[in-house]
Design a protein around this motif. Structure first.
Motif, mmCIF file in Angstrom:
data_model
loop_
_atom_site.group_PDB
_atom_site.id
_atom_site.type_symbol
_atom_site.label_atom_id
_atom_site.label_comp_id
_atom_site.label_asym_id
_atom_site.label_seq_id
_atom_site.Cartn_x
_atom_site.Cartn_y
_atom_site.Cartn_z
ATOM 1 N N TYR A 96 47.521 29.317 -19.049
ATOM 2 C CA TYR A 96 46.393 29.952 -19.730
ATOM 3 C C TYR A 96 45.093 29.815 -18.952
ATOM 4 O O TYR A 96 44.177 30.615 -19.132
ATOM 5 C CB TYR A 96 46.254 29.408 -21.152
ATOM 6 C CG TYR A 96 45.329 28.224 -21.341
ATOM 7 C CD1 TYR A 96 43.973 28.418 -21.582
ATOM 8 C CD2 TYR A 96 45.808 26.917 -21.318
ATOM 9 C CE1 TYR A 96 43.117 27.350 -21.788
ATOM 10 C CE2 TYR A 96 44.965 25.857 -21.522
ATOM 11 C CZ TYR A 96 43.619 26.069 -21.756
ATOM 12 O OH TYR A 96 42.767 25.003 -21.948
ATOM 13 N N HIS A 97 44.991 28.844 -18.056
ATOM 14 C CA HIS A 97 43.742 28.700 -17.307
ATOM 15 C C HIS A 97 43.794 29.349 -15.929
ATOM 16 O O HIS A 97 42.779 29.414 -15.242
ATOM 17 C CB HIS A 97 43.354 27.222 -17.184
ATOM 18 C CG HIS A 97 44.318 26.393 -16.400
ATOM 19 N ND1 HIS A 97 45.498 25.918 -16.927
ATOM 20 C CD2 HIS A 97 44.271 25.938 -15.127
ATOM 21 C CE1 HIS A 97 46.128 25.214 -16.013
ATOM 22 N NE2 HIS A 97 45.418 25.219 -14.917
ATOM 23 N N LEU A 98 44.963 29.854 -15.507
ATOM 24 C CA LEU A 98 45.067 30.521 -14.210
ATOM 25 C C LEU A 98 45.254 32.037 -14.329
ATOM 26 O O LEU A 98 44.735 32.800 -13.509
ATOM 27 C CB LEU A 98 46.246 29.947 -13.411
ATOM 28 C CG LEU A 98 46.103 28.537 -12.856
ATOM 29 C CD1 LEU A 98 47.400 28.117 -12.159
ATOM 30 C CD2 LEU A 98 44.927 28.429 -11.888
ATOM 31 N N ALA A 99 45.992 32.489 -15.330
ATOM 32 C CA ALA A 99 46.411 33.892 -15.383
ATOM 33 C C ALA A 99 45.243 34.865 -15.460
ATOM 34 O O ALA A 99 45.269 35.937 -14.853
ATOM 35 C CB ALA A 99 47.357 34.111 -16.572
ATOM 36 N N GLY A 100 44.201 34.508 -16.201
ATOM 37 C CA GLY A 100 43.107 35.438 -16.418
ATOM 38 C C GLY A 100 42.403 35.890 -15.150
ATOM 39 O O GLY A 100 41.876 37.013 -15.092
ATOM 40 N N SER A 101 42.423 35.052 -14.125
ATOM 41 C CA SER A 101 41.755 35.410 -12.866
ATOM 42 C C SER A 101 42.491 36.506 -12.120
ATOM 43 O O SER A 101 41.912 37.145 -11.229
ATOM 44 C CB SER A 101 41.642 34.170 -11.977
ATOM 45 O OG SER A 101 40.856 33.178 -12.593
ATOM 46 N N PHE A 102 43.774 36.711 -12.453
ATOM 47 C CA PHE A 102 44.575 37.710 -11.746
ATOM 48 C C PHE A 102 44.917 38.909 -12.637
ATOM 49 O O PHE A 102 45.711 39.760 -12.260
ATOM 50 C CB PHE A 102 45.840 37.058 -11.188
ATOM 51 C CG PHE A 102 45.536 36.002 -10.166
ATOM 52 C CD1 PHE A 102 45.260 36.346 -8.860
ATOM 53 C CD2 PHE A 102 45.469 34.669 -10.537
ATOM 54 C CE1 PHE A 102 44.937 35.385 -7.919
ATOM 55 C CE2 PHE A 102 45.154 33.692 -9.600
ATOM 56 C CZ PHE A 102 44.889 34.052 -8.282
#
Length: 349
Positions: free
Chosen positions: A93-99
């Motif tokens: 949940y803390h990595l996916a949004g950037s991509f």
């Protein structure tokens, strides 16, 4: 400053200070500004988040908040191994949004663009959104269970505060919104309003302990925090992961940003970052200026006491309340997942 100018400054910083490193594997934007148009106005209490990907397994300490060409940047390093599995990124949940969108600054190997292609294609699929919500819920459970009751009290408070605040992130992830850090409570309130579950919001504030806290007390605690912050900055020497959050560059966010929340009527929503900053100041002071730590500690203790936490026993009791609340939070999360029109029914692989 416009978002586009701040992004241009970040791109230039990467070119001058990161790209020349032998371990450099790319860089990308993250955080609340991802997806904003270039002509949007950047709030004085906001920064531009930049992640620098490195081949080093043990990255150097993050530069954190810094001023560059007039822009406030928040620069962090991330090991390439953390992005090695596209599905793991998609489930984080803390990595996916950037991509979700193309927020890539530099990609010498092409790996970041491949990652973006995979994540953006499946980001809104219901099973993947649910997995990210589960990731956030697991963070709450595991971190509350790991509170070290032998640690100094200000460290215990941090260990309780951040996973308690992740209750907001579970909802934001279900709504496909940025799991913002400092503004998580007003953002969660907006989600609950949009999906017809505003009745849950007072419970989130109750778990934090500020639902009945009057404006005057929050304003008092912010004044005390400002004094503590200004006393901490000049004596801070030992590096901590959050050191740049207690620095001159961070004052517009930590102090002025909290004042803006109070002035806008969101005094209860300001409490989360006030307490977080207070505790971080005391972590620094306890190491670098113990006498000052003792002298300023009563102001921090008064702020926490106003949340109903005067001892380790109180804090553990509050952590247990958060854990008991999770099934109700999850039911609301499932309702949002069902009602969110932007979520698709694609199956996870």
């Amino acid at each position: 400053m416009k978002v586009g100018l701040a992004r241009a400054a970040a791109i230039q910083w990467v070119a001058q200070h990161a790209r020349t490193d032998t371990g450099f594997r790319g860089a990308y934007f993250s955080g609340s500004t991802v997806g904003l148009p270039d002509d949007a106005e950047l709030s004085p209490s906001s920064d531009i988040d930049v992640f620098v990907v490195t081949a080093q397994e043990d990255p150097p300490a993050k530069p954190g908040k810094l001023r560059f060409q007039g822009a406030l940047l928040e620069v962090s390093y991330l090991p390439r191994a953390a992005l090695a599995s596209a599905d793991d990124v998609l489930a984080s949940y803390h990595l996916a949004g950037s991509f979700r969108t193309d927020a890539i600054i530099d990609d010498p190997t092409g790996e970041l663009h491949a990652l973006h292609a995979h994540v953006s294609r499946h980001f809104a699929a219901r099973p993947w959104v649910r997995r990210r919500c589960q990731d956030a819920r697991h963070r709450i459970e595991s971190r509350l269970a790991a509170i070290d009751t032998s640690a100094p009290f200000h460290e215990q408070v941090i260990s309780w505060l951040f996973p308690t605040g992740v209750t907001c992130h579970v909802l934001l992830v279900a709504a496909l919104r940025n799991p913002t850090v400092r503004l998580r409570y007003p953002a969660a309130r907006e989600v609950l309003t949009d999906y017809g579950h505003l009745g849950l919001y007072p419970e989130l504030l109750d778990l934090l302990g500020c639902s009945q806290l009057p404006l005057e007390r929050v304003q008092h605690h912010l004044h005390e925090l400002a004094a503590t912050f200004d006393a901490t900055v000049p004596v801070a020497k030992t590096p901590f992961p959050f050191s740049s959050d207690i620095s001159p560059a961070a004052r517009p966010i930590a102090i002025d940003g909290s004042q803006r929340l109070i002035d806008s009527g969101d005094h209860r929503e300001a409490v989360f970052w006030i307490i977080a900053t207070f505790a971080r100041c005391h972590i620094i002071l306890a190491t670098d200026a113990p006498r000052l730590h003792e002298a300023l500690l009563p102001a921090f203790q008064a702020a926490v006491t106003d949340l109903g936490i005067g001892s380790t026993r109180d804090l553990i009791h509050r952590a247990e309340e958060v854990t008991r609340f999770l099934p109700r939070l999850w039911q609301t999360t499932e309702d949002i997942l069902l009602d969110n029109p932007d979520i698709t029914d694609e199956r996870s692989r």
